[in-house]
Every structure is written in structure tokens, then in C-alpha cells.
Scaffold this motif. Structure first.
Motif, PDB file in Angstrom:
ATOM      1  N   GLY A  48      -7.533  -3.629  -6.951  1.00 20.43           N
ATOM      2  CA  GLY A  48      -6.278  -2.916  -6.806  1.00 20.43           C
ATOM      3  C   GLY A  48      -6.142  -2.216  -5.476  1.00 20.43           C
ATOM      4  O   GLY A  48      -5.058  -2.181  -4.901  1.00 20.43           O
ATOM      5  N   ASP A  49      -7.246  -1.660  -4.971  1.00 25.72           N
ATOM      6  CA  ASP A  49      -7.176  -0.784  -3.812  1.00 25.72           C
ATOM      7  C   ASP A  49      -8.375  -1.000  -2.905  1.00 25.72           C
ATOM      8  O   ASP A  49      -9.344  -1.675  -3.274  1.00 25.72           O
ATOM      9  N   SER A  72      -8.213  -6.043   2.981  1.00 26.43           N
ATOM     10  CA  SER A  72      -7.092  -5.683   2.110  1.00 26.43           C
ATOM     11  C   SER A  72      -7.378  -6.049   0.663  1.00 26.43           C
ATOM     12  O   SER A  72      -8.210  -6.913   0.372  1.00 26.43           O
ATOM     13  N   ALA A  73      -6.668  -5.377  -0.223  1.00 23.50           N
ATOM     14  CA  ALA A  73      -6.764  -5.656  -1.655  1.00 23.50           C
ATOM     15  C   ALA A  73      -5.625  -6.582  -2.072  1.00 23.50           C
ATOM     16  O   ALA A  73      -4.495  -6.434  -1.589  1.00 23.50           O
ATOM     17  N   THR A  74      -5.909  -7.505  -2.977  1.00 25.40           N
ATOM     18  CA  THR A  74      -4.847  -8.357  -3.518  1.00 25.40           C
ATOM     19  C   THR A  74      -3.937  -7.566  -4.441  1.00 25.40           C
ATOM     20  O   THR A  74      -2.833  -7.966  -4.732  1.00 25.40           O
ATOM     21  N   HIS A  75      -4.425  -6.444  -4.906  1.00 24.92           N
ATOM     22  CA  HIS A  75      -3.708  -5.498  -5.766  1.00 24.92           C
ATOM     23  C   HIS A  75      -3.534  -6.015  -7.197  1.00 24.92           C
ATOM     24  O   HIS A  75      -2.547  -5.700  -7.868  1.00 24.92           O
ATOM     25  N   HIS A  77      -4.020  -5.726 -11.058  1.00 21.43           N
ATOM     26  CA  HIS A  77      -4.092  -4.536 -11.899  1.00 21.43           C
ATOM     27  C   HIS A  77      -5.109  -4.683 -13.031  1.00 21.43           C
ATOM     28  O   HIS A  77      -5.197  -3.810 -13.901  1.00 21.43           O
ATOM     29  N   HIS A 186       3.620  -8.074  -6.633  1.00 16.76           N
ATOM     30  CA  HIS A 186       2.566  -7.407  -7.387  1.00 16.76           C
ATOM     31  C   HIS A 186       1.842  -8.428  -8.268  1.00 16.76           C
ATOM     32  O   HIS A 186       2.485  -9.207  -8.972  1.00 16.76           O
ATOM     33  N   GLU A 345       1.098   0.837  -0.260  1.00  9.02           N
ATOM     34  CA  GLU A 345       2.107  -0.071  -0.793  1.00  9.02           C
ATOM     35  C   GLU A 345       3.461   0.376  -0.241  1.00  9.02           C
ATOM     36  O   GLU A 345       4.002   1.381  -0.686  1.00  9.02           O
ATOM     37  N   GLN A 371      -1.783  -2.516   1.603  1.00  7.28           N
ATOM     38  CA  GLN A 371      -3.074  -2.193   0.976  1.00  7.28           C
ATOM     39  C   GLN A 371      -4.206  -2.633   1.900  1.00  7.28           C
ATOM     40  O   GLN A 371      -5.219  -3.174   1.461  1.00  7.28           O
ATOM     41  N   SER A 375      -5.596   2.586   0.950  1.00  5.56           N
ATOM     42  CA  SER A 375      -4.609   2.423  -0.115  1.00  5.56           C
ATOM     43  C   SER A 375      -3.963   3.765  -0.437  1.00  5.56           C
ATOM     44  O   SER A 375      -4.624   4.807  -0.453  1.00  5.56           O
ATOM     45  N   PRO A 377      -0.435   5.066  -3.092  1.00  6.80           N
ATOM     46  CA  PRO A 377       0.587   4.518  -3.979  1.00  6.80           C
ATOM     47  C   PRO A 377       1.999   4.702  -3.449  1.00  6.80           C
ATOM     48  O   PRO A 377       2.506   5.821  -3.400  1.00  6.80           O
TER      49      PRO A 377
END
Length: 424
Positions: A48-49, A72-75, A77, A186, A345, A371, A375, A377
Motif C-alpha cells: 500500500g505504501d 513506489s508502491a502499487t497501492h 489494499h 486504485h 496519492e 506513492q 506515502s 493519504p
């Protein structure tokens, strides 16, 4: 490379509704190393982060300057917490620490493998369009109470950037070595898929399925996903949707395991567009001139009056100004292509202004990676802050943050092109 789960890890509770009760899909780290005028490193983590400290740690491990690194994060969840923002909200601290150690070890191993297997390559890049994303900021006036409800859902009339940007590193015979692709969505199709013991199963979700499919299509080349501005961008289909019942309960969940197939199909659609872009690529870009810059700026911050955490504020009156928020920015220029890294984000609504700023500094195209190297929000667009969308209310950043970010990107762009010095 897959990140191994520690022994006796499940069930695992990160924060809020995020409870993992088992492993379904591998969560992987992918790395692309470039050795040209400058040594560059692109790393993608199915998480996520990203903890901003990892940039410095990775520089020490690899010998590559921090300004030349974008991790980077793919994010997704449906992955454990490995650092970033809001650490005080994590439930299973000890399990998070053990998994984070495994994740970091996997990052270093993936980077070492990429550096040791480097070979001569040509760079090609191009773009196309994919329609698996959709604006997710939904504002609905309550029918009985009159209270406005701000949630994430499917906003078919909202702004949505469909651009897929793809960089491909190929051998002299044209066969691919690695692909970096960028898209604003997302990876949260499975966010509410509670399919085992009232919890979720680990998965790379949409982005993970897309990377796997590209790698199969390209015969084993590394495929690395980066998330374009997507604070306001969800997938066309997801396990949680907006449903306004008479009692004004706004969330509806669908826990069917069939949603894994939905996520895979959405990922495949994105992957097929990446493959199509690759097929249409023609001549390499020639000798690559590489320039880089990076800086952490500070933007106006805010906090909930009753303290951090869920539920998010429902109106601007529920938060107050707070300390400034650090925002890592980076820019890697390859000829007239700018690869911009943003450590939060940010919304798709900010894309056009970012591109305009870069074009004013001489760049023909831009890849915008969120991200990245950190990171935080949400950073809504100015209109979102005005109408108080979900991404604006859940943000740690005040109105005015967007303008600071644009100025910061402009400063980096001027630094690498020399225009900043000329103006001085």
C-alpha cells in the motif's frame, strides 16, 4: 521476487477494516536498473505504501544517488503494512515489523539481481488508453437526515484520465528486457472481499494481475507497474459500492470469491493495452541523455479536531490546521521525457497542471508516479477541496498543497533543464 510471509503470520490486522486471514497471491518486488550517463533505479513493491527512509537505505545498499532512485508502491489494499503514514494506527505491530524486514530484504535482493544482470538495451516509449478506471469521488445528499455523505464509489461523470504510459527496455534484436507502465487506478477491487474467517486474502489486486499478465505475454521480461495520480480513481468494478438505502447506510459489500476473477480480468485489460503499446513502438529514442533532481518540500497540513483515524471528517469544519506535511518529489529526465515521482496519492484532476508545468520547461511527455519515495493519504485537486470530496476530507493536506506541489515540480524541472539558472 516474492516477499515471504513470516511464520505464524495470519490472522494479521493492520488498521481499520484491513484484516488479512490468509495468503492467496504472491506479493512481489520488481526492479529495473539503468546504467547510462547516470545510474538509475526503479523499484515497485506490491504494497500500500512506501517508507521514505527506504530511499536512503537503498542508496546505501546500491551505491546509487538518492535523486536517481524511484521506489513506489502499487497501492494494493490487501497487503501488510510496511511503513509510511499513520503507524500509530497499526494493530499488529510485531507482525508488521517481521514482515517489513522480509519486504526490505526482498527489495535489496531484487535490486542486486537487477544490477548484476544488466545488459545493453535500447529505450522505447509510447502511450495508449485503457478504460478500467473510473472517478471514485461520490457526494450524495442524505434523503432523510439531510447529511451529505462522501464516500468512494463509481462516479461515471467525474474526471478520469485513461492514459497508459509505457517505457520498454529492449535488446538489439527487439526482444524486451523490462517494461515500466504507468496508469491511474486504485488496486482496491478486493478491498472488501472478506472470503475467509471474515477477513481478506493477500493479493496484488489489479496491478499485480496486470504485471503478471504482461510478464507472461512478453516471455519473462520484468513488468513494473507505477500508479499515476489516482486519489480520485477507482476501478470500474469493486467489492464495495455506494448504495443509498432508506436508512442511509452507504456501503454495500460483496464477499464472493468471484471478485478475484474480476480483479484479474481488469488487470488483464490493462496488461493487454500495455502489450498493444509495446507492439506499436518503432524506433528507439537514440542516445539517452539523463538528468535528475529531487527534493522534499513541505505543504500545508491539517488534522481532525478529535484526533487522527477513522472515521474521516465529513466536512471542512471537522479539521483544523496542523504541522506542514513533508512531500518527497523527484524528477528523472530521459531526453525530453520527464518521470516525476510524488510521495503521496494525488488526484487525477492535478495531472493536466503537472503536465503543463513540465511542458513549459521543455518536456514533451511525462510519466507521473505517485506513492513514490514516500506515502501520504490523498492530495485532492483544488475543486475537490472546494466541494469537500472524500479524497479532500481524508487528506492530511490543506488547500494550497497542490500549488506547492506544482511549484516544487516546476523548480525540479527548471533545475534539470537549466532554465532555473537562466532565469536567475
Amino acid at each position: 521476487m516474492a516477499i515471504p510471509f513470516p511464520d505464524n503470520f495470519f490472522p494479521y490486522h493492520s488498521w481499520g477494516p484491513r484484516l488479512l486471514t490468509g495468503e492467496r497471491d504472491e506479493l512481489c518486488v520488481r526492479a529495473i536498473y539503468v546504467d547510462g550517463m547516470e545510474k538509475l533505479l526503479f523499484v515497485s513493491v506490491e504494497n500500500g505504501d512506501i517508507d521514505p527512509k527506504w530511499v536512503t537505505m537503498l542508496s546505501e545498499v546500491s551505491g546509487i544517488e538518492e535523486r536517481n532512485i524511484q521506489i513506489s508502491a502499487t497501492h494494493t489494499h490487501t497487503a501488510p503494512y510496511i511503513g509510511g503514514y499513520w503507524p500509530e494506527a497499526v494493530e499488529d505491530v510485531e507482525k508488521s515489523a517481521r514482515y517489513t524486514e522480509n519486504a526490505w530484504n526482498t527489495v535489496t535482493e531484487a535490486v542486486k539481481r537487477a544490477m548484476s544482470s544488466a545488459e545493453p538495451a535500447f529505450l522505447q516509449y509510447g502511450s495508449g488508453n485503457c478504460y478500467v478506471n473510473i472517478n471514485r469521488d461520490v457526494i450524495v445528499p442524505g434523503r432523510d437526515t439531510g447529511q451529505t455523505i462522501r464516500k468512494t464509489g463509481q462516479n461515471f461523470h467525474g474526471q478520469s484520465d485513461k492514459t497508459v504510459f509505457t517505457l520498454c527496455f529492449t535488446r538489439q534484436d527487439g526482444s524486451p528486457i523490462a517494461v515500466l507502465f504507468n496508469y491511474g487506478v486504485h488496486s482496491a477491487v478486493l478491498f472488501a472481499a472478506k472470503v475467509k474467517d471474515n477477513g481478506q486474502l493477500s493479493s496484488g489486486d489489479l496491478a499485480g494481475f496486470a504485471m503478471n499478465h504482461v510478464e507472461r505475454k512478453l516471455g519473462g521480461a520484468v513488468a513494473l507497474f507505477t500508479m499515476a495520480p489516482a486519489a480520485d480513481q477507482g476501478s470500474r468494478y469493486a467489492t464495495s459500492v455506494i448504495e443509498m438505502d432508506p436508512d442511509e447506510k452507504s456501503w454495500r459489500y460483496d464477499n464472493s470469491e468471484s471478485w478475484y476473477l474480476v480483479a484479474e480480468l481488469l488487470g488483464r485489460d490493462l496488461a493487454e493495452e500495455v502489450f498493444s503499446i509495446w507492439q506499436k513502438m518503432k524506433e528507439p529514442c537514440g542516445e539517452a541523455r539523463i538528468r535528475t533532481a529531487a527534493e522534499t518540500i513541505y505543504v500545508p497540513g491539517k488534522v481532525k479536531k478529535d484526533g487522527p483515524g477513522i472515521p474521516w471528517p465529513k466536512s471542512p469544519e471537522e479539521y483544523e490546521p496542523a504541522e506542514e506535511v513533508p512531500l518527497p518529489l523527484s524528477l528523472i529526465a530521459i531526453n525530453d521525457l520527464a518521470i516525476v515521482g510524488i510521495g503521496c496519492e494525488t488526484s487525477s484532476g492535478n495531472t493536466s497542471e503537472i503536465r503543463r508545468t513540465l511542458k513549459e520547461n521543455g518536456f514533451a511527455d511525462a510519466v507521473i508516479v505517485t506513492q513514490c519515495n514516500g506515502s501520504s493519504p490523498y492530495m485532492s485537486d483544488p475543486e475537490g477541496y472546494q466541494v469537500a470530496t472524500f479524497s479532500a476530507m481524508a487528506s492530511h493536506m490543506m488547500p494550497g498543497a497542490v500549488e506547492c506541489m506544482i511549484d516544487g515540480i516546476g523548480t525540479l524541472a527548471g533545475r534539470v533543464t537549466g532554465r532555473k539558472d537562466e532565469e536567475a
